[in-house]
Design an enzyme around this catalytic site. Structure first.
Site, PDB file in Angstrom:
ATOM      1  N   HIS A 142     -52.592  -6.881  20.212  1.00 56.11           N
ATOM      2  CA  HIS A 142     -52.323  -7.719  19.035  1.00 56.11           C
ATOM      3  C   HIS A 142     -51.074  -8.580  19.217  1.00 56.11           C
ATOM      4  O   HIS A 142     -50.798  -9.449  18.392  1.00 56.11           O
ATOM      5  CB  HIS A 142     -52.113  -6.865  17.778  1.00 56.11           C
ATOM      6  CG  HIS A 142     -53.325  -6.127  17.306  1.00 56.11           C
ATOM      7  ND1 HIS A 142     -54.516  -6.759  17.034  1.00 56.11           N
ATOM      8  CD2 HIS A 142     -53.529  -4.803  17.055  1.00 56.11           C
ATOM      9  CE1 HIS A 142     -55.410  -5.850  16.633  1.00 56.11           C
ATOM     10  NE2 HIS A 142     -54.846  -4.666  16.647  1.00 56.11           N
ATOM     11  N   ASP A 179     -61.411  -2.066  21.803  1.00 54.28           N
ATOM     12  CA  ASP A 179     -60.651  -1.543  20.657  1.00 54.28           C
ATOM     13  C   ASP A 179     -61.367  -2.013  19.383  1.00 54.28           C
ATOM     14  O   ASP A 179     -61.922  -3.113  19.342  1.00 54.28           O
ATOM     15  CB  ASP A 179     -59.220  -2.096  20.695  1.00 54.28           C
ATOM     16  CG  ASP A 179     -58.326  -1.505  19.623  1.00 54.28           C
ATOM     17  OD1 ASP A 179     -57.457  -0.678  19.972  1.00 54.28           O
ATOM     18  OD2 ASP A 179     -58.470  -1.879  18.435  1.00 54.28           O
ATOM     19  N   HIS A 181     -60.307  -3.054  16.689  1.00 57.14           N
ATOM     20  CA  HIS A 181     -59.688  -4.210  16.047  1.00 57.14           C
ATOM     21  C   HIS A 181     -59.758  -5.421  16.989  1.00 57.14           C
ATOM     22  O   HIS A 181     -59.860  -5.255  18.202  1.00 57.14           O
ATOM     23  CB  HIS A 181     -58.233  -3.867  15.672  1.00 57.14           C
ATOM     24  CG  HIS A 181     -58.137  -2.626  14.839  1.00 57.14           C
ATOM     25  ND1 HIS A 181     -57.706  -1.414  15.349  1.00 57.14           N
ATOM     26  CD2 HIS A 181     -58.468  -2.400  13.549  1.00 57.14           C
ATOM     27  CE1 HIS A 181     -57.772  -0.487  14.390  1.00 57.14           C
ATOM     28  NE2 HIS A 181     -58.233  -1.061  13.296  1.00 57.14           N
ATOM     29  N   ASP A 267     -60.451   3.590  19.058  1.00 59.66           N
ATOM     30  CA  ASP A 267     -60.427   3.745  17.601  1.00 59.66           C
ATOM     31  C   ASP A 267     -61.740   3.358  16.921  1.00 59.66           C
ATOM     32  O   ASP A 267     -61.789   3.264  15.694  1.00 59.66           O
ATOM     33  CB  ASP A 267     -59.250   2.974  16.977  1.00 59.66           C
ATOM     34  CG  ASP A 267     -58.991   1.632  17.621  1.00 59.66           C
ATOM     35  OD1 ASP A 267     -59.833   1.187  18.414  1.00 59.66           O
ATOM     36  OD2 ASP A 267     -57.942   1.030  17.331  1.00 59.66           O
TER      37      ASP A 267
HETATM   38 ZN    ZN Z   1     -57.184  -0.846  17.319  1.00 57.04          ZN
END
Ligand code: ZN
Length: 365
Positions: A142, A179, A181, A267
């Site tokens: 991120h 991931d 996200h 995740d």
């Molecule tokens: Zn994540």
């Protein structure tokens, strides 16, 4: 050839201050008794422990690494960000962006985390290992060039790739980010570049909110070299396999990279507190197997996985072990007790078909 595993205990000493999941405590947010910030060392420590007790660690080439240098960082981040981060870290900690608190000394630990990724790629590119896993912490996907974000303090994977380009003449790279996200930081670094294919499979609209749509396909020279695959919340094992078959594998095959780097967030498992997907360790096993098979076809089997998110502390170790068993070809006798539970919680066939049709439409567009 062996699988190299990059780990350093000091990466687990990065602290995130007093938080409840993602929020600082205060007001009506009660300080948690046992837990704290979602991005705790525990999921990573338990993964390493499970590798140890299962006998896997002893069969891998386990290494630490030097931290990345200022020169390495500046290939991706402006000096102004690095100065600000270092200054706050020296002064006891702070937050140099969005949702990314850190404590004293985290600048040096982040440099070490990126160093594990850098050395893992270097090792594979120089033929010292067929593939590698870097248990990097803090995570990186991120982090934007000019600010930290989402627990990520340095862009670990871009720093590592750019170091390999400078030091080993590495050419085209495909980054597969599974991931849960969106890999917005990695996308931002490479959005207008043609030499790096960035792919992110993620829960639609989860984090960062509103970003990571399928319409974000790259810009300028990088047009067509960014592939976002947003999956509907509740998508399970089959949604991930369909995303691979219909979109990821064809895109990487077409791109013909010299190396595949996996942003290995764990995740998407059904127990994660920061997402709503229904994957399990078998999903990660299958994603790894498919990636390795493709890598054999396009880039002499060169795969480097770099750890990202994963907040269900007791489940992440089984997902990570599955990835490492596939990479190394060594099957331990560990049976994931959560896999069977999650298998029984997969979405209805109608939902699976609906999601598959969405993916087909994206592939056809
Ligand atoms: Zn994540």
């Amino acid at each position: 050839m062996t699988t190299a595993f990059y780990f350093d205990e000091r990466c687990l000493w990065h602290t995130t201050g007093e938080h409840a999941l993602i929020l600082p405590v205060g007001g009506y947010v009660q300080p948690p008794a046992g837990g704290g910030h979602a991005e705790s060392p525990e999921s990573k420590r338990r993964l390493k422990n499970l590798m140890d007790v299962s006998g896997l660690t002893a069969q891998l080439d386990v290494q630490t690494a030097d931290p990345v240098t200022r020169e390495d960082m500046e290939r991706v981040h402006p000096a102004s960000y690095l100065d600000r981060f270092k200054e706050m870290s020296d002064a006891g900690g702070g937050n140099a962006g969005i949702y990314s608190p850190f404590g004293s000394g985290s600048f040096e630990i982040a440099a070490l985390s990126a160093g594990l990724a850098k050395t893992a790629i270097s090792r594979v590119m120089t033929g010292g290992a067929q593939n590698a896993y870097a248990l990097s912490r803090p995570p990186g996907h991120h982090c934007l060039p000019e600010q930290s974000m989402g627990f990520c303090l340095l862009a670990n994977i871009p720093i590592a790739i750019e170091a390999a380009r400078a030091n080993h003449g590495l050419g085209k790279v495909a980054i597969l980010d599974w991931d849960v996200h969106h890999g917005n930081g990695t996308q931002a670094v490479y959005y207008d570049r043609a030499d790096t294919l960035t792919i992110s499979i993620h829960q639609e609209g989860c984090f960062p909110p509103g970003q990571g749509t399928a319409e974000e396909t790259g810009a300028g020279a990088g047009e067509g070299a960014n592939l976002n695959i947003p999956l509907l919340p509740g998508g399970g094992h089959q949604a991930y396999l369909d995303a691979m078959e219909l979109l990821v594998l064809p895109a990487i095959r077409d791109f013909a990279p010299d190396l595949i780097v996996v942003a290995s967030g764990l995740d998407a498992n059904a127990f994660d507190p920061l997402s709503r997907m229904q994957a399990h360790s078998g999903t990660f096993r299958e994603l790894t197997r498919m990636t390795m098979e493709l890598a054999k076809e396009v880039c002499a089997g060169r795969v480097v996985a770099v750890h990202e998110g994963g907040y269900a502390e007791v489940v992440v170790p089984f997902c990570g072990l599955a990835v490492l068993e596939e990479l190394s070809g060594i099957k331990t006798n560990v049976v994931d007790p959560f896999e069977e539970i999650t298998e029984g919680q997969q979405p209805a066939e109608d939902f699976v078909r609906f999601q598959r049709e969405r993916l087909r439409q994206q592939a056809a567009s």
